[in-house]
Write a protein that holds these residues in place. Structure first.
Motif, PDB file in Angstrom:
ATOM      1  N   GLY A 156      -2.944 -26.904  -2.073  1.00  0.00           N
ATOM      2  CA  GLY A 156      -4.196 -26.819  -1.330  1.00  0.00           C
ATOM      3  C   GLY A 156      -4.044 -27.087   0.161  1.00  0.00           C
ATOM      4  O   GLY A 156      -2.949 -27.044   0.731  1.00  0.00           O
ATOM      5  N   ILE A 157      -5.186 -27.371   0.809  1.00  0.00           N
ATOM      6  CA  ILE A 157      -5.212 -27.692   2.243  1.00  0.00           C
ATOM      7  C   ILE A 157      -4.707 -29.111   2.438  1.00  0.00           C
ATOM      8  O   ILE A 157      -5.139 -30.040   1.746  1.00  0.00           O
ATOM      9  N   ARG A 158      -3.809 -29.302   3.390  1.00  0.00           N
ATOM     10  CA  ARG A 158      -3.254 -30.643   3.652  1.00  0.00           C
ATOM     11  C   ARG A 158      -3.341 -30.944   5.146  1.00  0.00           C
ATOM     12  O   ARG A 158      -2.644 -30.342   5.956  1.00  0.00           O
ATOM     13  N   ASN A 159      -4.227 -31.875   5.483  1.00  0.00           N
ATOM     14  CA  ASN A 159      -4.366 -32.346   6.861  1.00  0.00           C
ATOM     15  C   ASN A 159      -4.109 -33.854   6.897  1.00  0.00           C
ATOM     16  O   ASN A 159      -4.538 -34.581   6.001  1.00  0.00           O
ATOM     17  N   PRO A 160      -3.417 -34.342   7.930  1.00  0.00           N
ATOM     18  CA  PRO A 160      -3.048 -35.765   7.962  1.00  0.00           C
ATOM     19  C   PRO A 160      -4.166 -36.659   8.497  1.00  0.00           C
ATOM     20  O   PRO A 160      -4.921 -36.287   9.402  1.00  0.00           O
ATOM     21  N   HIS A 161      -4.239 -37.852   7.926  1.00  0.00           N
ATOM     22  CA  HIS A 161      -5.182 -38.877   8.372  1.00  0.00           C
ATOM     23  C   HIS A 161      -4.561 -40.243   8.110  1.00  0.00           C
ATOM     24  O   HIS A 161      -3.585 -40.366   7.356  1.00  0.00           O
ATOM     25  N   LEU A 162      -5.133 -41.275   8.703  1.00  0.00           N
ATOM     26  CA  LEU A 162      -4.757 -42.647   8.378  1.00  0.00           C
ATOM     27  C   LEU A 162      -5.823 -43.237   7.474  1.00  0.00           C
ATOM     28  O   LEU A 162      -7.015 -43.073   7.719  1.00  0.00           O
ATOM     29  N   GLU A 163      -5.365 -43.933   6.454  1.00  0.00           N
ATOM     30  CA  GLU A 163      -6.255 -44.552   5.472  1.00  0.00           C
ATOM     31  C   GLU A 163      -5.929 -46.040   5.406  1.00  0.00           C
ATOM     32  O   GLU A 163      -4.752 -46.428   5.412  1.00  0.00           O
ATOM     33  N   ARG A 164      -6.966 -46.874   5.327  1.00  0.00           N
ATOM     34  CA  ARG A 164      -6.742 -48.322   5.273  1.00  0.00           C
ATOM     35  C   ARG A 164      -5.989 -48.704   4.002  1.00  0.00           C
ATOM     36  O   ARG A 164      -6.240 -48.178   2.923  1.00  0.00           O
ATOM     37  N   SER A 165      -5.061 -49.625   4.178  1.00  0.00           N
ATOM     38  CA  SER A 165      -4.315 -50.168   3.051  1.00  0.00           C
ATOM     39  C   SER A 165      -4.619 -51.665   2.963  1.00  0.00           C
ATOM     40  O   SER A 165      -5.550 -52.164   3.605  1.00  0.00           O
ATOM     41  N   ASP A 166      -3.834 -52.390   2.204  1.00  0.00           N
ATOM     42  CA  ASP A 166      -4.069 -53.825   2.057  1.00  0.00           C
ATOM     43  C   ASP A 166      -3.682 -54.563   3.328  1.00  0.00           C
ATOM     44  O   ASP A 166      -2.887 -54.090   4.141  1.00  0.00           O
ATOM     45  N   GLY A 167      -4.232 -55.744   3.493  1.00  0.00           N
ATOM     46  CA  GLY A 167      -3.868 -56.581   4.626  1.00  0.00           C
ATOM     47  C   GLY A 167      -4.796 -56.414   5.803  1.00  0.00           C
ATOM     48  O   GLY A 167      -5.760 -55.643   5.773  1.00  0.00           O
TER      49      GLY A 167
ATOM     50  N   ILE B 234       2.753 -48.166  11.452  1.00  0.00           N
ATOM     51  CA  ILE B 234       1.469 -47.802  10.845  1.00  0.00           C
ATOM     52  C   ILE B 234       1.218 -48.662   9.614  1.00  0.00           C
ATOM     53  O   ILE B 234       0.106 -49.191   9.419  1.00  0.00           O
ATOM     54  N   GLU B 235       2.243 -48.834   8.787  1.00  0.00           N
ATOM     55  CA  GLU B 235       2.085 -49.590   7.546  1.00  0.00           C
ATOM     56  C   GLU B 235       1.882 -51.084   7.824  1.00  0.00           C
ATOM     57  O   GLU B 235       1.024 -51.722   7.189  1.00  0.00           O
ATOM     58  N   ARG B 236       2.633 -51.654   8.754  1.00  0.00           N
ATOM     59  CA  ARG B 236       2.399 -53.050   9.131  1.00  0.00           C
ATOM     60  C   ARG B 236       1.046 -53.216   9.819  1.00  0.00           C
ATOM     61  O   ARG B 236       0.486 -54.310   9.822  1.00  0.00           O
ATOM     62  N   GLY B 237       0.561 -52.130  10.394  1.00  0.00           N
ATOM     63  CA  GLY B 237      -0.728 -52.174  11.066  1.00  0.00           C
ATOM     64  C   GLY B 237      -1.907 -52.143  10.124  1.00  0.00           C
ATOM     65  O   GLY B 237      -3.076 -52.201  10.569  1.00  0.00           O
ATOM     66  N   GLY B 238      -1.646 -52.031   8.818  1.00  0.00           N
ATOM     67  CA  GLY B 238      -2.727 -52.057   7.848  1.00  0.00           C
ATOM     68  C   GLY B 238      -3.251 -50.684   7.473  1.00  0.00           C
ATOM     69  O   GLY B 238      -4.359 -50.566   6.937  1.00  0.00           O
ATOM     70  N   TRP B 239      -2.435 -49.640   7.682  1.00  0.00           N
ATOM     71  CA  TRP B 239      -2.858 -48.274   7.399  1.00  0.00           C
ATOM     72  C   TRP B 239      -1.726 -47.517   6.736  1.00  0.00           C
ATOM     73  O   TRP B 239      -0.590 -47.986   6.709  1.00  0.00           O
ATOM     74  N   ARG B 240      -2.044 -46.356   6.199  1.00  0.00           N
ATOM     75  CA  ARG B 240      -1.013 -45.483   5.632  1.00  0.00           C
ATOM     76  C   ARG B 240      -1.364 -44.030   5.948  1.00  0.00           C
ATOM     77  O   ARG B 240      -2.541 -43.681   6.111  1.00  0.00           O
ATOM     78  N   LEU B 241      -0.332 -43.218   6.016  1.00  0.00           N
ATOM     79  CA  LEU B 241      -0.503 -41.791   6.289  1.00  0.00           C
ATOM     80  C   LEU B 241      -0.826 -41.080   4.990  1.00  0.00           C
ATOM     81  O   LEU B 241      -0.091 -41.195   4.003  1.00  0.00           O
ATOM     82  N   VAL B 242      -1.931 -40.317   4.975  1.00  0.00           N
ATOM     83  CA  VAL B 242      -2.332 -39.556   3.793  1.00  0.00           C
ATOM     84  C   VAL B 242      -2.674 -38.134   4.222  1.00  0.00           C
ATOM     85  O   VAL B 242      -2.864 -37.845   5.413  1.00  0.00           O
ATOM     86  N   TYR B 243      -2.768 -37.250   3.224  1.00  0.00           N
ATOM     87  CA  TYR B 243      -3.144 -35.857   3.472  1.00  0.00           C
ATOM     88  C   TYR B 243      -4.305 -35.491   2.545  1.00  0.00           C
ATOM     89  O   TYR B 243      -4.311 -35.853   1.361  1.00  0.00           O
ATOM     90  N   ASN B 244      -5.295 -34.791   3.098  1.00  0.00           N
ATOM     91  CA  ASN B 244      -6.377 -34.264   2.267  1.00  0.00           C
ATOM     92  C   ASN B 244      -6.910 -32.985   2.909  1.00  0.00           C
ATOM     93  O   ASN B 244      -6.353 -32.494   3.902  1.00  0.00           O
ATOM     94  N   ASP B 245      -8.002 -32.464   2.340  1.00  0.00           N
ATOM     95  CA  ASP B 245      -8.506 -31.173   2.825  1.00  0.00           C
ATOM     96  C   ASP B 245      -9.502 -31.304   3.967  1.00  0.00           C
ATOM     97  O   ASP B 245     -10.037 -30.296   4.440  1.00  0.00           O
ATOM     98  N   GLN B 246      -9.733 -32.533   4.450  1.00  0.00           N
ATOM     99  CA  GLN B 246     -10.640 -32.712   5.576  1.00  0.00           C
ATOM    100  C   GLN B 246      -9.908 -32.417   6.891  1.00  0.00           C
ATOM    101  O   GLN B 246      -8.747 -32.792   7.057  1.00  0.00           O
ATOM    102  N   PRO B 247     -10.560 -31.750   7.843  1.00  0.00           N
ATOM    103  CA  PRO B 247      -9.877 -31.401   9.098  1.00  0.00           C
ATOM    104  C   PRO B 247      -9.423 -32.643   9.867  1.00  0.00           C
ATOM    105  O   PRO B 247     -10.149 -33.641   9.936  1.00  0.00           O
TER     106      PRO B 247
END
Length: 601
Positions: free
Chosen positions: A577-588, A467-480
């Motif tokens: 709080g609410i924690r739901n997983p998503h992928l977020e763009r990182s560098d590269g 995932i990280e080499r793919g240009g993304w990272r795992l994050v958590y927020n309150d969005q479903p």
């Protein structure tokens, strides 16, 4: 051998079989298939075999079950006999295709031939020839990859006769039938090999596939051709049963796949989303699993034990390619793919059992883990070689792309390892060393070291390198998260796995509690029943409100829980709080986006 299966009693879940087997006088042993391909375990439903009767030379013979091997039947064949007639019934109320649920309902049936046949002990399944035929309920139509020789009438019923095939091909060629049937051709007239979807449903409405789906499945056929460069079958049948009552499963075969889903899967957007990857996954297995197969799973018959050490390739690589093909074919959007990948990564990142059970052991332990329930799954682990295998092969793909500066990818490995010449089904076994050698032909790297580290690791935290080499990272927020939210709706549950650390059913039962989570640390466990949250009767909305309020509060969340008819309030120290997983763009560069681009025009 000759085999006739009477399916007219399928609606009440009992199949009747008659076999004629060439024999010689003297002691003789028949066996019932035990180790079933695609199940990777001794799942042959021997307890469902009833009414066994054996005859030869006009005599009814006394048979004896082996005192140790429950799958073996001994009989003494009398002088002058050259054939043994065997009749048996198979109860199919549970264990459909090695999974749970019935094989048949009022309107549909699923026939797996391994459930209705016996064969000589010690025989190589490739060398046993079977001429099979069957009778179906009046008016029902069927789909199968088995070559049909003739269809005749017996009263109001049809008798379907098949061309002689090996026992291997028979067991590898399931059949579905139903009162409501539809076939969709996925290849153009005259194009070979032919690809079709055979569907049976509880209703005509359930067969209504949208034009967009038809186009996506045609694209899926094109994408696999571009990916692998060869097809190891003479024709391919996607067998699809649409029923709420029949057992749900997906099982791979060389020239077909046996898939069973909810009746309205094609009509309901939520069910469609959750099941979109099923057919791409099972189709991919025709190359990865059926054609190229780990040596430990390439057994000579159905009694020899299987060794599942490389299931992280057999199933894990298929999980990776299947989800990628789901996106490349248009069954998922790239955003939907990323949401599914985020859910997978988060689930594995919270697998506490990783600290004691390496991934390879989940593969080796398939026999004991496959039918385990959800309780304590985070600590026990389950069939993690599927999802964690997906992350491993994503990492391999991104490393190949990185090392080759974008000139090579896992697609090149697939053509090299799974390609070859097109033609009829065959099995080409491989070892770990063969796998590493092929990867090094694509891009030289320390593949053996990397893969051994990944599958034998007992470190906490999922392998997120791809995932990280793919240009993304795992994050958590309150969005479903799209897949978690949809799963909650379909299963009527609430998922607080990445906050409090549990999943709760509509009736309050905690289906699982994550080991080491805030709820676990407070003393809560699976199968307890959630009654109230902060003094108010629990509901999904009340749970969400309590989680949301926790970010601005120093007070614990109080959970009133019933455990075996006793009640107790547990105070859970949680403030994130609410924690739901998503992928977020990182560098590269967006390498993940490049991976999802279709290969075919």
């Amino acid at each position: 051998m000759q085999l006739f299966v009477d399916l007219n009693d399928a609606p009440r879940n009992i199949y009747h079989s008659r076999l004629t087997i060439p024999v010689k006088p003297g002691p003789f042993t028949l066996v019932y298939p035990k180790w079933i391909p695609g199940n990777h375990r001794p799942s042959g439903p021997i307890a469902n075999v009833t009414g066994v009767k054996m005859e030869a030379a006009g005599q009814t013979l006394a048979w004896r079950r082996d005192p140790v091997d429950m799958y073996a039947f001994h009989v003494d064949v009398p002088a002058g006999a050259n054939e043994l007639q065997v009749s048996l019934d198979t109860i199919t109320n549970d264990g459909s295709a090695g999974s749970s649920g019935p094989a048949a309902t009022t309107n549909v049936l699923d026939l797996n031939w391994n459930q209705v046949v016996l064969y000589p002990q010690g025989a190589n399944s490739d060398e046993v020839q079977v001429e099979a035929s069957l009778g179906t309920p009046s008016g029902w139509k069927f789909g199968t990859a088995m070559p049909v020789a003739r269809v005749t009438k017996s009263g109001t019923n049809e008798i379907i006769g098949f061309k002689p095939v090996s026992l291997t091909t028979l067991v590898d060629s399931p059949l579905i039938a139903g009162a409501h049937y539809r076939q969709i051709e996925l290849t153009k007239p005259g194009e070979t090999p032919v690809h079709v979807i055979d569907m049976v449903s509880e209703s005509e409405a359930g067969l209504a596939m949208a034009p967009a789906d038809e186009a996506a499945y045609r694209k899926l056929v094109a994408e696999t051709g571009a990916l692998f460069g060869a097809r190891h079958y003479l024709e391919y049948h996607f067998l699809l049963t649409l029923s709420d009552e029949a057992g749900h499963h997906g099982v791979e075969h060389h020239q077909s796949s046996d898939n069973s889903v909810a009746e309205r899967m094609l009509l309901d957007p939520d069910q469609h989303l959750m099941e979109a990857g099923l057919l791409p996954h099972e189709f991919t297995h025709s190359w990865n699993g059926k054609y190229r197969r780990p040596a430990g799973l390439a057994t000579r018959n159905y009694q020899d034990p299987m060794v599942g050490d490389l299931l992280w390739v057999y199933e894990g690589l298929t999980e990776y390619l299947g989800t990628v093909l789901t996106a490349r074919s248009g069954l998922w959007t790239p955003e939907q793919y990323r949401e599914a990948l985020a859910e997978t990564a988060a689930m594995l990142d919270h697998r506490a059992g990783r600290t004691w059970r390496p991934l390879e052991d989940t593969a080796r332990s398939v026999q004991i883990l496959r039918m385990a329930g959800p309780e304590w799954q985070s600590w026990r682990r389950g069939l993690d070689y599927y999802p964690e295998g997906e992350l491993i092969w994503l990492e391999v793909d991104t490393i190949i792309r990185q090392q080759s500066r974008g000139q090579k990818s896992l697609d090149d490995f697939c053509r090299l390892f799974h390609g070859g010449e097109s033609g009829p089904p065959k099995v080409v076994p491989y070892t770990f060393e063969d796998l590493v050698q092929a990867l090094n032909q694509v891009v030289p790297y320390e593949w053996a070291t990397l893969l051994k580290e990944l599958v034998n690791s007992t470190k906490a935290g999922a392998p997120l390198g791809g995932i990280e080499r793919g240009g993304w990272r795992l994050v958590y927020n309150d969005q479903p998260n799209l897949f978690i939210h949809t799963g909650e709706k379909l299963r009527k549950s609430a998922d607080a796995a990445y906050s409090l650390g549990f999943v709760v059913k509509e009736d309050g039962e905690l289906s699982d509690v994550i080991y080491g989570s805030p709820a676990y640390e407070a003393g809560i466990g699976p199968e307890m029943k959630l009654v109230a949250i902060n003094g108010r009767a629990w509901s999904r909305e009340v749970l969400q409100d309590a989680l949301r309020a926790s970010k601005d509060s120093k007070q614990p969340i109080d959970l009133l829980v019933e455990n075996a008819k006793f009640f107790k309030t547990y105070s859970v120290a949680y403030h994130d709080g609410i924690r739901n997983p998503h992928l977020e763009r990182s560098d590269g560069a967006d390498v993940l986006g490049e991976i999802l681009k279709p290969l075919s025009k």
